[in-house]
Scaffold this active site. Sequence first.
Site, PDB file in Angstrom:
ATOM      1  N   SER A 159      -8.035 -15.589   7.159  1.00  0.00           N
ATOM      2  CA  SER A 159      -6.634 -15.928   7.418  1.00  0.00           C
ATOM      3  C   SER A 159      -5.807 -15.206   6.378  1.00  0.00           C
ATOM      4  CB  SER A 159      -6.441 -17.443   7.275  1.00  0.00           C
ATOM      5  OG  SER A 159      -5.069 -17.777   7.188  1.00  0.00           O
TER       6      SER A 159
ATOM      7  N   TYR B  42      -7.100 -25.809   2.739  1.00  0.00           N
ATOM      8  CA  TYR B  42      -7.400 -24.722   3.677  1.00  0.00           C
ATOM      9  C   TYR B  42      -7.444 -23.376   2.960  1.00  0.00           C
ATOM     10  CZ  TYR B  42      -7.008 -21.665   7.753  1.00  0.00           C
ATOM     11  OH  TYR B  42      -7.224 -20.686   8.699  1.00  0.00           O
TER      12      TYR B  42
ATOM     13  N   LEU C  27     -23.120 -13.389  18.385  1.00  0.00           N
ATOM     14  CA  LEU C  27     -22.942 -14.838  18.352  1.00  0.00           C
ATOM     15  C   LEU C  27     -21.601 -15.122  17.690  1.00  0.00           C
ATOM     16  CD1 LEU C  27     -25.554 -17.536  17.412  1.00  0.00           C
ATOM     17  CD2 LEU C  27     -23.235 -17.648  16.486  1.00  0.00           C
TER      18      LEU C  27
ATOM     19  N   GLY D 279     -11.273 -17.912  19.042  1.00  0.00           N
ATOM     20  CA  GLY D 279     -12.690 -17.835  19.354  1.00  0.00           C
ATOM     21  C   GLY D 279     -12.938 -17.606  20.830  1.00  0.00           C
TER      22      GLY D 279
ATOM     23  N   SER E 132     -11.686 -22.755  22.190  1.00  0.00           N
ATOM     24  CA  SER E 132     -10.255 -22.512  22.395  1.00  0.00           C
ATOM     25  C   SER E 132      -9.789 -21.396  21.466  1.00  0.00           C
ATOM     26  CB  SER E 132      -9.451 -23.792  22.122  1.00  0.00           C
ATOM     27  OG  SER E 132      -9.573 -24.167  20.753  1.00  0.00           O
TER      28      SER E 132
END
Length: 282
Positions: free
Chosen positions: A141, A154, A8, A17, A14
């Site tokens: 990231s 972020y 999953l 992913g 987009s």
Amino acid sequence: MTSPKTVLITGTSSGIGLATAVAAARAGWTTIATMRDTGKADALLKAAAEHGVADRIQAKRLDVTDPESIAACLDEVIAEHGRLDALVNNAGAAKTGTIELLGVDEVRAAMEVNFFGVVATTRAALPHLRATRGRVITVSSVGGAVGQPFNEAYCAAKFAVEGFMESLAPVAATLGVDVTVVEPGPVVSEFVANQNLDRPAAVAAAGPYAPALEAYFEAVRNVFLADAQTPAEAAAPIVGALTADRPAFRVQTSAWARDFVATTLADLDGSAVQTLTSAWVR
């Protein structure tokens, strides 16, 4: 005959992913490609058809900020496939701005998607992953290792993700579940574009921070021009972690990302990171 393994993946409408969903299906996995709005699944389904894997990809709704949505999706997966072998936490949202300009509510919103969404989805999936001795792969990231100017919200969320997963990994391993974080650098995708960020307007509204923000935008532009990956290139190490016999805990998706993250991993007093990122705002 052994059933194909099931993965999953969140945030597949987009970018990384979508590319990861297609690559996982090409690697033979039954792929549950989830997104908050399945009305945006056309690009994914088109790419699946072009690569001949439409029969291995199912698009399902999953909003990582909604526990009922997470539970309903997982219930469907188990009812339809009988197993879950891997979770790829990919859903996220960029947020550019410094704290005095953003406000606390915007920071909370960024944490909700980028951190608490990962926590909630992982928690719900773990019982199923324990049953299959599966794995959790989380797309972090380089901003989860190196704090970056105008990315307080972020990077705070991604730092939290890495601390959470680094702490979970040895515990999950006692029950046969592998945990990996993947750290992409710059990727040319819709992720940043989805901020709907108007650069001139942002600079105009930045007040005393305007010179630093303009310098930051230019520094990021130069990095993207020189070193950005495609989503497919960034997805390849994610699928590598999915299929490896013994995946590493931390994986970077490019040589640039490895060098960048190495700055902080070898920076005991923090001076190397500060020297690096200070140059972006001068």
